[in-house]
Enzyme design. Structure first.
Site, PDB file in Angstrom:
ATOM      1  N   ASP A 125    -106.807  22.343 -31.451  1.00 26.26           N
ATOM      2  CA  ASP A 125    -107.079  22.831 -32.791  1.00 26.26           C
ATOM      3  C   ASP A 125    -106.949  21.663 -33.769  1.00 26.26           C
ATOM      4  O   ASP A 125    -106.569  20.554 -33.385  1.00 26.26           O
ATOM      5  CB  ASP A 125    -106.063  23.931 -33.129  1.00 26.26           C
ATOM      6  CG  ASP A 125    -106.486  24.788 -34.303  1.00 26.26           C
ATOM      7  OD1 ASP A 125    -107.550  24.522 -34.892  1.00 26.26           O
ATOM      8  OD2 ASP A 125    -105.745  25.725 -34.632  1.00 26.26           O
ATOM      9  N   GLU A 157    -110.671  18.433 -36.686  1.00 27.48           N
ATOM     10  CA  GLU A 157    -111.792  18.035 -37.548  1.00 27.48           C
ATOM     11  C   GLU A 157    -111.781  16.550 -37.934  1.00 27.48           C
ATOM     12  O   GLU A 157    -112.876  15.992 -38.074  1.00 27.48           O
ATOM     13  CB  GLU A 157    -111.807  18.902 -38.813  1.00 27.48           C
ATOM     14  CG  GLU A 157    -112.147  20.353 -38.583  1.00 27.48           C
ATOM     15  CD  GLU A 157    -110.982  21.136 -37.992  1.00 27.48           C
ATOM     16  OE1 GLU A 157    -111.219  22.125 -37.295  1.00 27.48           O
ATOM     17  OE2 GLU A 157    -109.824  20.727 -38.199  1.00 27.48           O
ATOM     18  N   ASP A 172    -110.723  30.391 -38.774  1.00 32.36           N
ATOM     19  CA  ASP A 172    -109.760  31.261 -39.435  1.00 32.36           C
ATOM     20  C   ASP A 172    -110.427  32.356 -40.265  1.00 32.36           C
ATOM     21  O   ASP A 172    -110.503  32.270 -41.496  1.00 32.36           O
ATOM     22  CB  ASP A 172    -108.846  30.410 -40.309  1.00 32.36           C
ATOM     23  CG  ASP A 172    -108.104  29.369 -39.486  1.00 32.36           C
ATOM     24  OD1 ASP A 172    -108.047  29.531 -38.255  1.00 32.36           O
ATOM     25  OD2 ASP A 172    -107.595  28.405 -40.064  1.00 32.36           O
TER      26      ASP A 172
END
Length: 982
Positions: free
Chosen positions: A552, A555, A632
């Site tokens: 996770d 980015e 999310d």
């Protein structure tokens, strides 16, 4: 993750500390749009949009780009030359051009900037950044399909024009206009795609910074004259946003190009966004966006619906579709990218008053740095385009079988006893699941590769309990490494110099969940080698063979960074600036994890297990390593509704192993919403329930009746259809075909269906699903594009296309139809996990089509290893014909694939797995009098067959319900050749 850095950009260390201490809770608000740039706030986007406006409004504007005729050469599939950019001061900039033509029928157009002499362009601020344009995106994204075409040929069309023919039977043609430089792509003589047709091409060349004197106005004097050059230099050399300043040592270097699709009204792709599947226009107006689609991987908290805002991943691949024709382009650039979409309508006959008018979709691509590098796909079928793209960037991974079943996740299961208790309660309520997940709280003080000794003192016993029912554990590891004392992982990261650097070329420090953190530089090959060592069972103690990975925040998410990510002037391996590689960052990290898991299991006796990795951030090529999810989301109906076009967009973008958090990450869904979301999730390729740390527990068994029972039905439906899903995954892994398929893909001639994005087909099964996404709905209207008969999956009610059909959809019902002409394999015995279904018998559902026939396929292997690469698999085609009255099983495996030792062992292990039932939907009324059918099975390697009679049941048509027949226990092996004669 749920664990999303997305509380917006945290403006102070105090806020981080409050969160770490558990004092700060998630605010119940939507996305903080002010934390993310609009095009007007992004210097290079604003400049290039303004350039396009100037071109459009200036009469007689001529593009300053010309292909130098004398430079043009053609050799074995590659045309090369030099494009000259003419500057206002009379100087020229030389831009090397390459047009490569591949056997696959794909063309590639690349434009670089000629390297300057040493010292000619000095970087500012003493930067150590690389002094060239980033040219390594191909190294990460492209893995095949680039064999140069030997059948291509160059021909001169006329003065100032060069043409190249290529592709199958030389049906494709690229026509290059020299001045102004433009490229037109044709298929069978018809124009499909145009480059620079609107003259928006803009290659911001490198230049030295010229310090302009500041002229002060003295009292009584006229103000100094304004700059009339038309160029806004305010963001050329540095740019500020949200309290952060981006130094730009190379100055302006954006690349932009208009790409037009004449005659095409629909353009799909540019994942990941929340809007409809068919991209909207972006220049303002009723129902249109006012900002371009943005591709800049970011941690966006509680993202909004129907927006061109950036999200976690970027796939710069779009397809244009019209009746019976699909084309596409891949914009291979890893920097921040914006895409404007506009449409224009023109009629060939000015007196026709719009009759027969054709729409052209125009796209304007703008990237901050790097090359202008575009791949062109000329179709004509949707699968031609998607297949060629997948060959280039890699087919989706064939995952382990457990990975396509149901995953149960939460931020966080708080102890190892909590995990075991949830596991037991799923069994108590007879609810199937395969995987339970751990978010960051399992770690010791947010230190990855550790377990909290107070809450997870015995992780191996926990995993052993899961393994008892063939279940798995997935735990999270993110790219930020806690900067603290007495932590060997960060000590090694520093000492080996494997972290990302800041603009001063020192190790970069930012803030994420652990507080002060450093980021693994996965662009560095040595970082990959080091990363492999951390996952070894003897190094990461407490992990077992049934544990897998979740990446996770990749980015990357940086709480105190600009736009919640890393500064663009940071430096990666090879001295590339982060601005050059930003959208690739997530891919490189998952690539490192995937290979680390391969290395982990190679040290064990069972050394060839397929890794499972989930990623939030992605780019073209990430599909090779595993699955993704849409980040999310919120527990509201609009997010459930939006999940379907989002996942369809990813499926046609070559990343089909995709899902959305079932139930919504943030907030507490009503029981109706939770139930409907599970029904939709049963048709997501990646199927995971997940919830935020601040939400109420919502495991399916807590919903209460009737909700728990209905959710269980949806889960069992997914499990019964796992053979069909696994077959669809196999097809995706070999051809790139989407796993869930939009209308235009299945019915490319039906213009009424091109924009439909709330229903879809599952693989090649003919299953048509339209999950309920509206509160209180009791029915759904499905659109049937063809004249085929469709049958309700559950009660065989018949519907005739084409047209719209209203299907009842009370809370306990999923609108699911079967298209005539297909055969659907499934396993009907309820089990606790998919691993316990391995030896279960099969049911074949034969759905007779209008022409009296049906076909289907089944792919099986051991579901975990790479042995299938050595022929250890079953791949069968089932074919039914009313004319012959027979159902047959044929081998689809190429000759010779079953001769390896592993293939023979697998075949022997599956010899007793049989077909226990055949259901024929739409059975002919002439079968009514039959009491039995004849079954003949051919033994492996034998031409003779044994014949037997088996029981047969016929159920007559009842009102709107179709007649059907059931063959009970034909006793044929699923991997054998056989025939059932009716």
């Amino acid at each position: 993750m749920g664990v999303n850095g997305a509380f917006g950009r945290w403006s102070s260390y105090l806020l981080v500390l409050l969160c770490l201490l558990g004092i700060y809770t998630t605010p119940a608000v939507g996305v903080k749009k002010e934390n993310f740039k609009t095009c007007d706030q992004s210097g290079f986007c604003k400049r290039n949009r303004a350039y396009a406006d100037t071109v459009t409004s200036t009469s007689g504007f001529k593009s300053p780009y010309t292909l130098e005729a004398a430079s043009v050469k053609f050799d074995r599939g590659v045309l090369s030359g030099t494009v000259i950019k003419s500057l206002a001061d009379g100087a020229n900039v030389r831009l090397p051009l390459t047009v490569a033509l591949f056997d696959s029928g794909v063309a590639r157009v690349s434009l670089d900037e000629e390297k300057r002499k040493k010292g000619e362009i000095e970087l500012r601020h003493g930067s150590k950044a690389r002094k060239e344009r980033y040219n390594e995106a191909e190294k990460w994204a492209i893995v095949g399909g680039t064999k140069l075409s030997s059948g291509s040929a160059m021909k001169a069309v006329g003065e100032g024009v060069t043409s190249v023919v290529y592709g199958p039977e030389s049906k494709f043609e690229a026509i290059i206009t020299h001045s102004p430089f433009a490229v037109e792509f044709k298929r069978d003589g018809e124009t499909q795609i145009k480059f620079n047709d609107k003259a928006y091409m803009n290659f911001e060349h490198w230049r030295p910074k010229v310090e302009k004197p500041v002229v002060e106005k003295k009292e009584g004097e006229e103000p100094p004259p304004e700059d009339t050059t038309g160029e806004d230099e305010s963001t050329w050399w540095d740019e500020s946003f949200g309290g952060n300043t981006d130094s730009k040592p190379r100055g302006p270097e954006a690349v932009a190009l208009d790409i037009s699709f004449p005659g095409y009204d629909h353009v799909f792709g540019a994942a990941e966004h929340t809007g409809p599947l068919s991209l909207k226009e972006t220049r303002g107006g009723d129902g249109k966006f006012s900002d371009p689609y943005r591709l800049y991987n970011s941690d966006v908290f509680e993202y909004e619906m129907d927006s061109p805002m950036t999200l976690y991943g970027s796939i710069p691949f779009v397809q244009a579709h019209k009746k019976d024709s699909t084309v596409g382009v891949l914009w291979l650039n890893a920097a921040e990218t914006w895409i404007d979409v506009t449409k224009s309508t023109a009629s060939a006959n000015p007196l026709s008053l719009g009759i027969g008018a054709k729409t052209t979709t125009n796209t304007h691509w703008i990237s901050e740095s790097g090359l202008l590098d575009v791949f062109v796909f000329l179709g004509p079928k949707p699968q031609d385009v998607i297949g060629a793209y997948s060959e280039l960037t890699g087919y989706t991974q064939l995952p382990q079988h457990f990975a396509i079943a149901y995953h149960q996740c939460r931020w966080n299961y708080v102890t190892d006893e909590d995990v075991k208790d949830v596991d037991r309660k799923f069994d108590k309520h007879r609810i199937p699941y395969d995987v339970i997940w751990l978010d960051i709280e399992y770690t010791h003080e947010k230190e990855y590769f550790t377990w909290d000794p107070m809450t997870f003192p015995d992780p191996l016993t926990m995993q052993k309990q899961l393994d008892g029912h063939e279940r798995k554990l997935v735990y999270i590891i993110d790219p930020h490494i806690k900067n603290t004392d007495n932590y060997p992982v960060v000590d090694e990261l520093k000492s080996k110099d494997l972290a990302t650097h800041n603009k001063d070329d020192n190790i970069y420090e930012g803030w994420c969940w652990p507080g002060s953190s450093h980021w693994v530089d996965a662009f560095n090959p040595k970082a990959h080698d080091w990363w492999k060592t951390l996952f070894r069972y003897d190094k990461f103690k407490g992990t077992a063979k049934n544990s897998w990975l979740w990446n996770d925040m990749n980015e990357p998410s940086v709480f105190n960074g600009p736009e919640t990510t890393m500064p663009k002037d940071n430096l990666h391996h090879g001295q590339w600036e982060h601005r050059d590689v930003h959208n690739l960052n997530g891919l490189t990290f998952v690539n490192a994890t995937y290979n680390a898991l391969l290395a982990r299991d190679k040290e064990e006796e069972k050394h060839n297990v397929r890794p499972f990795v989930l990623t939030r951030s992605f780019y073209s090529g990430s599909q090779r390593m595993g699955a993704m999810w849409t980040g999310d989301n919120q527990a509201i109906w609009s997010h459930l509704e939006a999940s379907i076009p989002m996942l369809l967009s990813l499926n046609i973008a070559g990343f089909p192993f995709a899902g959305a958090d079932v139930g919504g990450l943030f907030g507490n869904p009503s029981k109706e919403l939770l139930t409907r979301w599970y029904q939709a999730g049963a048709f997501y390729p990646f199927f995971r329930g997940h919830a935020h740390i601040d939400t109420r527990r919502r495991e399916p068994y807590l919903a209460g009746e009737p909700y728990t029972g209905i959710i269980t039905q949806a889960l069992r439906l997914r499990y019964s259809l796992l053979p069909a899903w696994y077959t669809a995954f196999h097809e995706a892994s070999t051809t790139g075909a989407p796993i869930i398929r939009p209308q235009y893909y299945v019915h490319p001639s039906d213009e009424k269906g091109f924009a439909i994005d709330d229903q879809f087909y599952v693989g090649s099964t003919g299953l048509l699903a339209k999950p309920v996404t509206v509160e209180g709905a009791e029915s759904q209207e499905l659109y049937l594009a063809d004249k085929e008969t469709y049958y309700d999956y559950f009660d065989f009610w018949a519907y005739e296309g084409p047209g719209k059909e209203k299907v009842a959809a009370p809370l306990d019902t999923i609108p699911l139809l079967m298209q005539g002409g297909h055969i659907i394999p499934r396993r009907d015995r309820p089990r606790r996990s998919s691993g316990l279904m391995k030896w279960d018998p099969f049911t074949l559902v034969v759905v007779i089509g209008h022409f009296g026939d049906a076909e289907g396929t089944l792919y099986l292997d051991d579901g975990e290893s790479f042995d299938f690469q050595e022929g250890a698999y079953i791949h069968r085609k089932f074919a039914f014909s009313t004319a012959t009255g027979s159902l047959m099983s044929e081998d689809l495996a190429p000759a010779g694939t079953s001769t390896s030792k592993k293939a023979k062992a697998y075949s022997a292990s599956m010899a007793q797995v049989h077909v226990e039932k055949v259901i024929v939907v739409g059975a002919p009324s002439t079968w009514k009098s039959k009491a039995k059918v004849q079954v003949s099975e051919t033994a492996s390697g034998s031409s003779s067959s044994a014949t037997k009679d088996v029981p047969f049941e016929f159920v007559a048509k009842d009102g709107g319900k179709a007649a059907y027949a059931v063959v009970k226990n034909p006793g044929v092996a699923i991997g054998a050749g056989w025939k059932i004669q009716f």
